[in-house]
Scaffold this motif. Structure first.
Motif, PDB file in Angstrom:
ATOM      1  N   UNK A  27       2.959  12.846  -3.339  1.00 33.04           N
ATOM      2  CA  UNK A  27       2.623  12.729  -1.913  1.00 33.04           C
ATOM      3  C   UNK A  27       2.753  14.038  -1.130  1.00 33.04           C
ATOM      4  N   UNK A  28       3.461  15.026  -1.667  1.00 29.87           N
ATOM      5  CA  UNK A  28       3.522  16.328  -0.999  1.00 29.87           C
ATOM      6  C   UNK A  28       2.266  17.144  -1.339  1.00 29.87           C
ATOM      7  N   UNK A  29       1.391  16.579  -2.180  1.00 33.89           N
ATOM      8  CA  UNK A  29       0.139  17.266  -2.512  1.00 33.89           C
ATOM      9  C   UNK A  29       0.296  18.337  -3.582  1.00 33.89           C
ATOM     10  N   UNK A  44      16.895   5.174   3.065  1.00 43.24           N
ATOM     11  CA  UNK A  44      15.925   4.887   2.016  1.00 43.24           C
ATOM     12  C   UNK A  44      15.097   6.136   1.693  1.00 43.24           C
ATOM     13  N   UNK A  45      14.728   6.298   0.419  1.00 46.70           N
ATOM     14  CA  UNK A  45      13.998   7.501   0.004  1.00 46.70           C
ATOM     15  C   UNK A  45      12.808   7.847   0.888  1.00 46.70           C
ATOM     16  N   UNK A  46      11.991   6.838   1.221  1.00 47.59           N
ATOM     17  CA  UNK A  46      10.795   7.139   2.011  1.00 47.59           C
ATOM     18  C   UNK A  46      11.115   7.462   3.470  1.00 47.59           C
ATOM     19  N   UNK A  47      12.387   7.313   3.871  1.00 48.66           N
ATOM     20  CA  UNK A  47      12.779   7.638   5.255  1.00 48.66           C
ATOM     21  C   UNK A  47      13.608   8.912   5.321  1.00 48.66           C
ATOM     22  N   UNK A  94      10.310  -1.169  -6.996  1.00 48.03           N
ATOM     23  CA  UNK A  94      10.144  -0.355  -5.792  1.00 48.03           C
ATOM     24  C   UNK A  94       9.311   0.866  -6.163  1.00 48.03           C
ATOM     25  N   UNK A  95       8.286   1.139  -5.373  1.00 43.60           N
ATOM     26  CA  UNK A  95       7.382   2.245  -5.679  1.00 43.60           C
ATOM     27  C   UNK A  95       8.112   3.581  -5.650  1.00 43.60           C
ATOM     28  N   UNK A  96       7.962   4.348  -6.744  1.00 44.75           N
ATOM     29  CA  UNK A  96       8.635   5.631  -6.876  1.00 44.75           C
ATOM     30  C   UNK A  96       7.730   6.775  -6.386  1.00 44.75           C
ATOM     31  N   UNK A  97       8.372   7.829  -5.937  1.00 41.48           N
ATOM     32  CA  UNK A  97       7.689   9.051  -5.491  1.00 41.48           C
ATOM     33  C   UNK A  97       6.644   9.514  -6.509  1.00 41.48           C
ATOM     34  N   UNK A  98       7.032   9.578  -7.749  1.00 39.31           N
ATOM     35  CA  UNK A  98       6.165  10.113  -8.798  1.00 39.31           C
ATOM     36  C   UNK A  98       5.034   9.184  -9.202  1.00 39.31           C
ATOM     37  N   UNK A  99       5.021   7.986  -8.659  1.00 41.67           N
ATOM     38  CA  UNK A  99       3.909   7.068  -8.933  1.00 41.67           C
ATOM     39  C   UNK A  99       2.802   7.223  -7.900  1.00 41.67           C
ATOM     40  N   UNK A 100       3.092   8.038  -6.869  1.00 43.99           N
ATOM     41  CA  UNK A 100       2.139   8.159  -5.752  1.00 43.99           C
ATOM     42  C   UNK A 100       1.354   9.463  -5.818  1.00 43.99           C
ATOM     43  N   UNK A 101       0.164   9.427  -5.242  1.00 40.75           N
ATOM     44  CA  UNK A 101      -0.756  10.560  -5.260  1.00 40.75           C
ATOM     45  C   UNK A 101      -0.733  11.277  -3.911  1.00 40.75           C
ATOM     46  N   UNK A 102      -1.552  12.308  -3.731  1.00 41.24           N
ATOM     47  CA  UNK A 102      -1.524  13.048  -2.456  1.00 41.24           C
ATOM     48  C   UNK A 102      -1.890  12.204  -1.243  1.00 41.24           C
ATOM     49  N   UNK A 128      -0.309   0.549  -2.044  1.00 45.14           N
ATOM     50  CA  UNK A 128       1.148   0.452  -2.182  1.00 45.14           C
ATOM     51  C   UNK A 128       1.700   1.850  -1.950  1.00 45.14           C
ATOM     52  N   UNK A 129       2.675   1.958  -1.048  1.00 47.07           N
ATOM     53  CA  UNK A 129       3.205   3.262  -0.663  1.00 47.07           C
ATOM     54  C   UNK A 129       4.603   3.489  -1.226  1.00 47.07           C
ATOM     55  N   UNK A 130       5.004   4.740  -1.266  1.00 47.69           N
ATOM     56  CA  UNK A 130       6.349   5.142  -1.680  1.00 47.69           C
ATOM     57  C   UNK A 130       7.387   4.277  -0.963  1.00 47.69           C
ATOM     58  N   UNK A 131       8.246   3.621  -1.732  1.00 49.63           N
ATOM     59  CA  UNK A 131       9.304   2.811  -1.157  1.00 49.63           C
ATOM     60  C   UNK A 131       8.947   1.340  -0.987  1.00 49.63           C
ATOM     61  N   UNK A 132       7.641   1.007  -1.097  1.00 52.81           N
ATOM     62  CA  UNK A 132       7.251  -0.402  -0.987  1.00 52.81           C
ATOM     63  C   UNK A 132       7.871  -1.217  -2.126  1.00 52.81           C
TER      64      UNK A 132
END
Lengths: 140, 140, 140, 140
Positions: free
Chosen positions: A19-21, B47-50, D11-19, D73-77
């Motif tokens: 997400x930080x790109x 929470x991580x996303x916050x 719970x959605x992890x940071x590394x599972x998400x895209x830009x 689905x977003x980071x932390x969802x």
């Protein structure tokens, strides 16, 4: 320090970024792994999927990996990777991966791997074996 | 060395393993990343996303990662992770990740991260900022 | 059915394979995603990371993905991918990905994507917009 | 349609998400794969890594996968997954994965898998076998 350097280029993909790109760090360790296979293919002339069979080993098992992240890599960036074996010891060796973007070093990675064979008394476990001199010779 | 230790368990998934039937090394760096977020959530109650919004930072950016692989982790193995901050410096800190399987250490990982903010003169770049004392205090 | 076909080759990496020694299915969806970006770059002459800005969109958001796995892909296999847009509708389109190994079809994939813009009343949500005729024209 | 439903949360992890800050689609196919293993463990009482040995098969090989992405689905969802076998045929079966976030369906996934054994004349290839009635019975 061996003299044989393997170089490749790759373009950062959308799915490698967070997400930080920027490239999510485990993706760099994927790049190191693939690059080491390709370095061995380039030096030895043996395709990655034939390496184990060719040398009668289980593989070149990773025992240590590390990376310094100096500059982020973004979606679409062209990464230039230069890899080489920095040291061969009797049963283990170190691989250095230098990743640069536009001429600037972005990531410095390193792996330590062993020449791995089946353990004779317990085939479920690995043992290390001496790296053949002819393998080492091909890296210059 | 802080005293707050965060522990979690996970079971190795099929898709985390390679043709040797063991966890592919970049997957451990994914585990480290997620565990660091959860360690901070457990210690700070954010929470991580916050986290970024809460502290007015861009994030806790990774500058160095490393791992020793002592014992392979196989499909179905239950991995126990214990993580803690081993050192806080003014703008950076180290996280240690100890992964064990059945009581034996399998992987020792470590990350160095910085308290990252936007660079004031060039918002596309990061700068580091002092870690707030109240953050450090919560890690014991 | 458009006539523009984008082709690329890739060699299956160790880390893309599972304990059965074959490509783990989510890796094919990674290949589809990257191939779609490259198909658009080839047809439109706009680099993936510039696509959103160039057309004033958020992106080409995925709404549906599917794949038939006809033949396993193994470590070291050379995969030939042929991708094309099979249909453009007003705000959405379908991309077909045909992956073959040694001339045999291994995987048939398909994605449905939308031309996505920010929702005007709620910028956190997406809306679809009409695909510009000049975009469609470039796919033949 | 079988009645046995397996549910899990993640719970959605940071590394599972895209830009774009949302889960990168191949990650959902990883979730489907792991969930199918866990569904079988829950229904049959056999751990995933013991399934092949227990039933004398190579595995439950994937022949088709598909997903509709209805809501990002977003980071932390927190994602709630409900999985079940929607149909057993003689040698194949369909698994449905419904992922919801906060009560709303986010992704509808489906897999078709076969009860796979070694091909008798060519052990490098797979063949399908009849799914044992006692396996089917356990799914209700």
């Amino acid at each position: 320090m061996t003299s044989f350097i393997f170089r490749r280029q790759l373009t950062v993909e959308w799915g490698q970024c967070d997400p930080a790109g920027i490239v999510f760090n485990p993706r760099f360790f994927e790049m190191f792994d693939t690059t080491t296979w390709l370095l061995f293919e380039a030096a030895l002339g043996v395709k990655p999927d034939a390496l184990a069979r060719h040398y009668g080993i289980v593989g070149i098992a990773l025992v240590d990996a590390r990376a310094n992240f100096l500059k982020p890599a973004k979606f679409g960036d062209v990464i230039e990777i230069a890899a080489r074996v920095t040291e061969f010891r009797r049963t283990s060796f170190d691989v250095e991966h230098r990743l640069s973007i536009g001429g600037d070093i972005a990531v410095e990675g390193a792996e330590t791997r062993v020449w791995a064979v089946r353990n004779k008394t317990d085939p479920d476990r690995l043992a290390t074996a001496a790296i053949p001199p002819e393998v080492i010779a091909k890296f210059g």
